[in-house]
Design an enzyme around this catalytic site. Structure first.
Site, PDB file in Angstrom:
ATOM      1  N   HIS A  96      34.358  35.622  39.910  1.00  0.00           N
ATOM      2  CA  HIS A  96      34.651  34.191  39.902  1.00  0.00           C
ATOM      3  C   HIS A  96      35.314  33.703  41.184  1.00  0.00           C
ATOM      4  CE1 HIS A  96      38.274  36.265  38.935  1.00  0.00           C
ATOM      5  NE2 HIS A  96      38.969  35.163  39.144  1.00  0.00           N
ATOM      6  N   ASP A  97      35.526  34.601  42.145  1.00  0.00           N
ATOM      7  CA  ASP A  97      36.114  34.192  43.422  1.00  0.00           C
ATOM      8  C   ASP A  97      35.114  34.275  44.574  1.00  0.00           C
ATOM      9  OD1 ASP A  97      38.699  33.879  42.286  1.00  0.00           O
ATOM     10  OD2 ASP A  97      39.102  36.020  42.517  1.00  0.00           O
TER      11      ASP A  97
ATOM     12  N   ASP B 146      45.305  41.154  37.662  1.00  0.00           N
ATOM     13  CA  ASP B 146      45.139  40.162  38.730  1.00  0.00           C
ATOM     14  C   ASP B 146      46.009  40.530  39.940  1.00  0.00           C
ATOM     15  OD1 ASP B 146      44.012  37.482  39.379  1.00  0.00           O
ATOM     16  OD2 ASP B 146      46.122  36.902  39.490  1.00  0.00           O
TER      17      ASP B 146
ATOM     18  N   ASP C  31      42.428  39.751  30.925  1.00  0.00           N
ATOM     19  CA  ASP C  31      43.069  39.602  32.227  1.00  0.00           C
ATOM     20  C   ASP C  31      44.579  39.626  32.047  1.00  0.00           C
ATOM     21  OD1 ASP C  31      43.093  38.642  35.108  1.00  0.00           O
ATOM     22  OD2 ASP C  31      41.049  38.090  34.557  1.00  0.00           O
TER      23      ASP C  31
HETATM   24  C1  GLC Z   1      43.057  36.362  41.712  1.00  0.00           C
HETATM   25  C2  GLC Z   1      42.061  35.646  40.850  1.00  0.00           C
HETATM   26  C3  GLC Z   1      41.865  34.272  41.400  1.00  0.00           C
HETATM   27  C4  GLC Z   1      43.186  33.551  41.345  1.00  0.00           C
HETATM   28  C5  GLC Z   1      44.264  34.350  42.069  1.00  0.00           C
HETATM   29  C6  GLC Z   1      45.620  33.836  41.746  1.00  0.00           C
HETATM   30  O1  GLC Z   1      42.594  36.563  43.000  1.00  0.00           O
HETATM   31  O2  GLC Z   1      40.874  36.394  40.782  1.00  0.00           O
HETATM   32  O3  GLC Z   1      40.897  33.561  40.693  1.00  0.00           O
HETATM   33  O4  GLC Z   1      43.065  32.289  41.909  1.00  0.00           O
HETATM   34  O5  GLC Z   1      44.264  35.693  41.692  1.00  0.00           O
HETATM   35  O6  GLC Z   1      45.972  34.190  40.440  1.00  0.00           O
END
Ligand code: GLC
Length: 545
Positions: free
Chosen positions: A337-338, A205, A103
């Site tokens: 994960h979101d 991200d 990531d």
């Molecule tokens: C992205 C990630 C998420 C995180 C956000 C801020 O959407 O997938 O988990 O909270 O970015 O970095």
């Protein structure tokens, strides 16, 4: 087989997302770690059969947003191990002929990152401009109307230096200023560091956030709230986010990143996939670059919100195929994960249809750990909740999809040793829903995934062939061909209804059903008619090439 060789690993392969905190705890502290992931590579490579592992952040972090608040881009947080563990993991991944994607979090750092500490120390700090600062308006008004996606304004007052700083997410996640050449150079160096350590690619991200309006203009308000994700974000959805992200200058940055990746691709093709939550297809497709010179792919999240029925899904797939720039490669995502867990969203039958769809459409599938066994969205009691988003806005928490991987039915599910308090509780169904038990049941969801992954590898047309939807299908049936010259053609048909239906297609004659999501069929098709039971999805190998 010749044509398949033209494709690259990220086009042929299947990506599997590991959330490092929740995959495997090797040292008994209740949180997963890198050595734990290494210890489970046989599962990923041999038992399951995926091709690339994407790791969510494992970098040093105060964990305000569980690692998406990075304090040091080029090291490993002690909770996950150290760089030596990372090197072992990379070696072991490559020995198994898998790829590793890490990531990259370019939009913001942690507020504890030394860059921000230095930037914040004084208005004259050389790093001041590495972040986005603004004066307040009259009477201490905020610089503009931008909002944090996690709730509240996107500006935080810094009393020491008397200015506001921008944070599109938590106040502990100040936004970086990619318009500053030194910051950009430092971030490109981060990419080089990991490429030199052997990684095959990056998941970027919130890739579209990194460039905003340089004049910090107010976002226009919308007459009616429109969701920017698949869930309602409250006040955030009342704005047209025209100025706080996705400024057209973003494309120049991705061109530069692509060039860097291409420069490192002589011996090992490197790759980028961007988290781009843009639901206007044309805007979204621009992230491939007009000459395919930006991201290798922006993630396609549209299946996450689609109405789960044949016509809508077909429309979605056809729209994607239509909007792709010449030569661009599609992809599909059904969980991460979101998002709330796939099996909870679609139910057990929907999850089996989803497996067939995801692994047979044209494009790279990304699987989220645990979806292959149908892990459910866990209900986390308030006292155990961890996700800062859920703590700020009840109902939006993401803990439920981040619970420990369910390996077996022993206490702590084989994730942590028995007796250890895991960072999030396991979903109580782990006693039945776990890898070990599903391996022993021939018709389990896990075995369906294994079969599908195996078939993808055996039939080049599934990996790299063309997609051609069938028109004359019953209303509730989505059927398509995957074809490649010189290779067996595969017909995929999914019944989205709760009743039986027949698909008539002359070329089905002498075809053979090679898989059903009920895991109980492998038989010839007679007279050009395929009968599908309620919710059944099937793959038919057609007789002609
Ligand atoms: C992205 C990630 C998420 C995180 C956000 C801020 O959407 O997938 O988990 O909270 O970015 O970095």
């Amino acid at each position: 087989m010749a044509k398949i060789l033209e494709s690259l690993w990220w086009q042929r392969g299947v990506i599997y997302q590991v959330y490092p905190r929740s995959f495997m705890d090797s040292n008994g502290d209740g949180a997963g770690d890198l050595a734990g992931i290494t210890s489970r590579l046989d599962y990923l490579a041999d038992t399951l059969g995926i091709d690339a592992v994407w790791l969510s952040p494992f970098y040093p972090s105060p964990m305000a947003d569980f690692g998406y608040d990075v304090m040091d881009y080029t090291d490993v947080d002690p909770i996950f191990g150290n760089l030596a563990d990372f090197d072992v993991l990379v070696r072991q991944i490559h020995q198994r002929d898998l790829k590793i994607i890490v990531d990259f979090v370019p939009n913001h750092t942690s507020d504890q990152h030394p860059w921000f500490v230095e930037a914040r120390a004084s208005r004259n700090s050389p790093k001041r401009d590495w972040y986005i600062w603004a004066e307040g308006g009259a009477d201490g008004a905020l610089p503009n109307n931008w909002l944090s996606i996690f709730g509240g304004p996107a500006w935080e007052w810094d009393a020491l230096s008397g200015q506001y700083y921008l944070h599109s997410f938590l106040r502990e996640q100040p936004d970086l200023n990619w318009r500053n050449p030194q910051l950009k150079a430092a971030m490109l160096d981060v990419l080089r560091t990991w490429l030199e350590r052997g990684v095959d690619g990056f998941r970027i991200d919130v890739a579209h956030y990194i460039m905003k309006d340089p004049f910090l203009r107010d976002n226009p308000l919308k007459a009616k709230a429109v969701q920017s994700l698949h869930k309602s974000l409250g006040e955030y959805d009342t704005q047209d986010h025209r100025y706080d992200k996705g400024h057209p200058d973003v494309h120049a940055i991705y061109k530069e990143i692509r060039k860097l990746l291409d420069d490192y691709s002589t011996h090992q093709p490197r790759f980028s996939v961007g988290e781009v939550h843009i639901f206007d297809w044309n805007q979204w497709a621009r992230y491939y670059g007009a000459n395919l010179d930006e991201l290798h792919m922006p993630f396609n999240f549209q299946l996450l919100g689609v109405e789960w029925q044949a016509r809508s899904i077909r429309r979605l797939v056809d729209s994607l195929e239509a909007v792709l720039p010449q030569g661009a490669w599609p992809n599909y995502v059904l969980g991460n994960h979101d998002e709330s867990r796939l099996t909870s969203r679609l139910g057990p039958q929907g999850a089996r249809q989803a497996a067939v769809l995801l692994l047979t459409l044209r494009g790279t599938p990304t699987l989220y750990y645990g979806d292959e066994i149908g892990m459910l969205e866990a209900q986390i009691p308030p006292e155990n909740q961890q996700d800062p988003w859920g703590l700020r806005v009840p109902g939006l928490g993401r803990d439920g999809c981040r619970t420990p991987m369910q390996w077996e039915d022993s206490p702590n599910g084989g994730f942590s040793p028995p007796g250890v308090r895991t960072w999030l509780p396991l979903c109580p169904d782990y006693l039945e829903v776990n890898v070990k038990s599903q391996l022993s049941h021939p018709d389990s969801l896990l075995n369906l995934y294994r079969q599908l992954l195996m078939l993808r590898k055996s039939f080049p047309s599934l990996q790299w062939g063309d997609y051609q939807p069938l028109d004359a299908t019953p209303e509730d049936c989505f059927a398509y061909l995957r074809t490649m010259a010189g290779e067996a053609h595969i017909l995929v048909a999914i019944n989205f209804s709760a009743h039986e239906l027949d698909l008539e297609y002359p070329e089905l004659s002498a075809g053979v059903v090679i898989l059903s999501n009920y895991m109980d069929r492998d038989e010839p098709v007679h007279e050009g008619r395929l009968s599908l039971r309620a919710h059944e999805g099937a793959l038919v190998k057609l007789a002609h090439v």
